[in-house]
Design an enzyme around this catalytic site. Structure first.
Site, PDB file in Angstrom:
ATOM      1  N   PRO A  97       0.819  -1.220   0.000  1.00 47.29           N
ATOM      2  CA  PRO A  97       0.000   0.000   0.000  1.00 47.29           C
ATOM      3  C   PRO A  97       0.845   1.260   0.000  1.00 47.29           C
ATOM      4  CG  PRO A  97      -0.058  -1.055   2.147  1.00 47.29           C
ATOM      5  CD  PRO A  97       0.636  -2.010   1.222  1.00 47.29           C
ATOM      6  N   SER A 528       1.959  19.763  39.185  1.00 49.40           N
ATOM      7  CA  SER A 528       2.621  19.660  37.864  1.00 49.40           C
ATOM      8  C   SER A 528       2.162  20.781  36.941  1.00 49.40           C
ATOM      9  CB  SER A 528       2.368  18.293  37.232  1.00 49.40           C
ATOM     10  OG  SER A 528       1.022  17.873  37.335  1.00 49.40           O
TER      11      SER A 528
END
Length: 626
Positions: A97, A528
């Site tokens: 492909p 964080s």
């Protein structure tokens, strides 16, 4: 497929056909089979009828459209293998492909090819997939390349224009250490220079495509290479133990002394067993057999049987040429299974040595491998891996990387042992003998990490602990990594500078990954504040990382101020405090958004618990894998 078909494939020369989508690969194959009388009876009439129904002239590509999706979308999605005879010589055509979404199939289909036909639209020239496929040919190790300059009729077979395209493609291949054996100007639709010489190219003196294919060198005789017999399985019937597998290289005889895998146990071949054949005393590359051994030792699946004087390479750090198939970048520290023949080894990416820039085909140092990117990387294993360095035309060193969901995420030919420093020699990450799938089945859910980020006072720890209780009561193996708890122990040596915050996140992520790999559901409650730090955590943890935004306005958090931190920060007693004099970068697209300014704690806990249960269920994991 019949037994004669299988034996024919084993004796044939595989030829892979590649090229940019819509440059005419499928049309070429259909025309080639027709012009060389390799089509089954009635196929031409079937193609003509299919073409008429769609209001088209004869469309040779319909021959290969065995999947309805291909006709609907107009692209080839799988690698098709077609036996093909040219005179006395047998080939296997591999139609790979071209569309970028199906490159995984392309690299699988082309893996054993001896030569390639690179199809280039003469009117368009080299395109993105032309470069990518040329790189794949380099990666796979194919050195005999025929370039078909297709659709030359669109240029009226103008010699000057066609030679300009030939020059540009030659330059592209040269950057990859490839050189075309021949350039063939052609029209696959009309048959020009496919099997017969075209009257429209009187200036072209080279071979037709079929003549060029006939000149492809024959494969190296695998039977003359040192013995490699990977163990596929071990069976016991009555009083005999049978070691079964397929001989990849060389030959084996009754009476040979063989060495078994990394354990290096010697054994004598007492007998050869095969199915539906007469008794035999020897077997060669390509045959599937079973052997009995004396003494009655027990190899493991993946062990290699080899002769004492020709051992494979053995190393715990291996240089790998990688084609990365995952849509997210690859970064140092990620762990996978390396599948090599019948063996699987737990490996970790310890360095990304060079990354190839596909725009200019130059290699440079890099910190990550982009989606569908090419690179050379170093893998580390907890034990020594036996292998033969990658070589074109053989199965040697043809590895693939597999993630926790058993998806192939990279083609990884092994190119040699890596140099190891004295410090690295002492470091051997150990891998669990219990697989993720085994843990999932035993626990009834998969491991995952849910990273709760938000301002101080937003409710991260409260919601995480509440969800932990609910999930535990429902039989989920769950842990919480809370920011304050980590800083009281593992991270007590860290301050609140940007560098220390990053290190805090890194340590939390490493611990979370270890717990996730043990099958735990891990809730990390950590401010964080920087997206880059959370991206670092995502990189370390990999599959199963889910970002949860616990969202409360700064004013609400200051009003709550359960620890008195905002007040201290406003008074200048705490520096670099998130939300006051240090930034908080909110997630752009979190997996879950909990608005704790407006919803009560119980609602947030219920929402998070339900989300986690959904994500870690084995049914959800199976759907994602498929």
């Amino acid at each position: 497929m019949t037994k004669s078909d299988i034996s024919s494939l084993d004796a044939s020369t595989p030829i892979v056909i590649v090229g940019h989508v819509d440059h005419g690969k499928s049309t070429l194959i259909g025309r080639l089979l027709h012009d060389t009388d390799n089509l089954q009876e009635g196929k031409v009439a079937q193609i003509i009828e299919s073409s008429k129904k769609r209001g088209l002239k004869i469309e040779w590509s319909f021959l290969l459209d065995s999947l309805q999706i291909e006709r609907d979308q107009g692209v080839t999605v799988d690698s098709t293998r077609i036996p093909f005879r040219l005179g006395q010589r047998e080939f296997v055509i591999v139609d790979a492909p071209g569309h970028r979404q199906f490159l995984r199939n392309m690299i699988t289909g082309a893996a054993d090819a001896e030569a390639a036909v690179l199809v280039v639209d003469a009117a368009e020239g080299a395109r993105e997939q032309t470069r990518r496929h040329a790189m794949l040919l380099h990666l796979i190790g194919i050195r005999h390349v025929i370039v078909l300059l297709n659709k030359a009729d669109l240029l009226d077979f103008d010699q000057q224009k066609i030679e300009a395209v030939e020059h540009s493609v030659s330059e592209l291949l040269a950057k990859l250490d490839l050189k075309a054996a021949v350039f063939v100007p052609a029209s696959a639709r009309d048959g020009d220079n496919i099997a017969t010489r075209s009257e429209r190219t009187p200036w072209y003196k080279g071979p037709t495509l079929t003549e060029a294919l006939a000149q492809v060198p024959t494969p190296e005789v695998r039977t003359e290479l040192p013995l490699r017999f990977p163990v596929q399985d071990v069976y016991r019937f009555d009083d005999k133990r049978y070691v079964a597998g397929r001989i990849e290289r060389g030959r084996i005889r009754v009476g040979d002394t063989v060495i078994i895998g990394a354990q290096k146990t010697p054994a004598r071949v007492a007998s050869l067993e095969s199915w539906h054949t007469a008794p035999q005393i020897s077997a060669v590359a390509g045959q599937s057999i079973a052997v009995t051994l004396e003494p009655d030792v027990i190899p493991d699946r993946g062990d290699i049987l080899y002769l004492p004087d020709t051992p494979p390479v053995e190393a715990s750090r291996i240089r790998t040429r990688l084609f990365w198939l995952r849509q997210e970048p690859l970064r140092v520290g990620e762990s996978f299974k390396l599948r090599l023949a019948t063996a699987e080894h737990a490996v970790t990416v310890v360095s990304i040595d060079t990354v190839l820039d596909l725009d200019n085909l130059t290699a440079h140092p890099g910190e990550e491998v982009p989606a569908e990117g090419f690179a050379e990387i170093t893998l580390a294993a907890s034990e020594k891996i036996q292998f033969d360095a990658f070589a074109p035309g053989t199965s040697d060193g043809r590895g693939v990387l597999v993630d926790r969901l058993q998806r192939i995420v990279g083609g990884a030919p092994l190119i040699g042992a890596a140099e190891v420093s004295a410090q690295d020699k002492a470091i051997h990450p150990s891998a669990s003998f219990v697989s993720a799938a085994q843990r999932d089945r035993a626990q009834g859910h998969r491991g995952a990490v849910f990273w709760l980020t938000g301002l101080s006072g937003a409710g991260k720890s409260t919601v995480a602990r509440g969800a932990e209780t609910q999930l535990f009561n429902q039989g989920v193996h769950v842990s919480v990594l809370d920011g304050d708890t980590l800083r009281a122990g593992l991270c007590k040596d860290l301050g609140f500078s940007e560098a220390d915050r990053t290190e805090n996140v890194r340590r939390a992520a490493e611990v979370a990954r270890i717990l996730r790999d043990s099958g735990q559901v891990v809730l990390v409650a950590l401010i964080s504040p920087l997206r880059s730090d959370r991206d670092l955590a995502r990189q370390i943890i990999g599959d199963g990382f889910e970002e949860v935004f616990v969202d409360a306005d700064l004013a609400v958090c200051e009003e709550r101020d359960p620890k008195g931190l905002y007040a201290a920060a406003r008074q200048g007693k705490i520096a670099n405090f998130t939300g006051i004099d240090a930034p908080y970068e909110a997630p752009v697209a979190p997996a879950l958004h909990l608005k704790t300014s407006v919803n009560n704690v119980d609602t947030a806990i219920e929402t998070l618990s339900g989300f986690i249960k959904q994500q870690v269920s084995l049914a959800t994991a199976a759907r994602k894998q498929s």
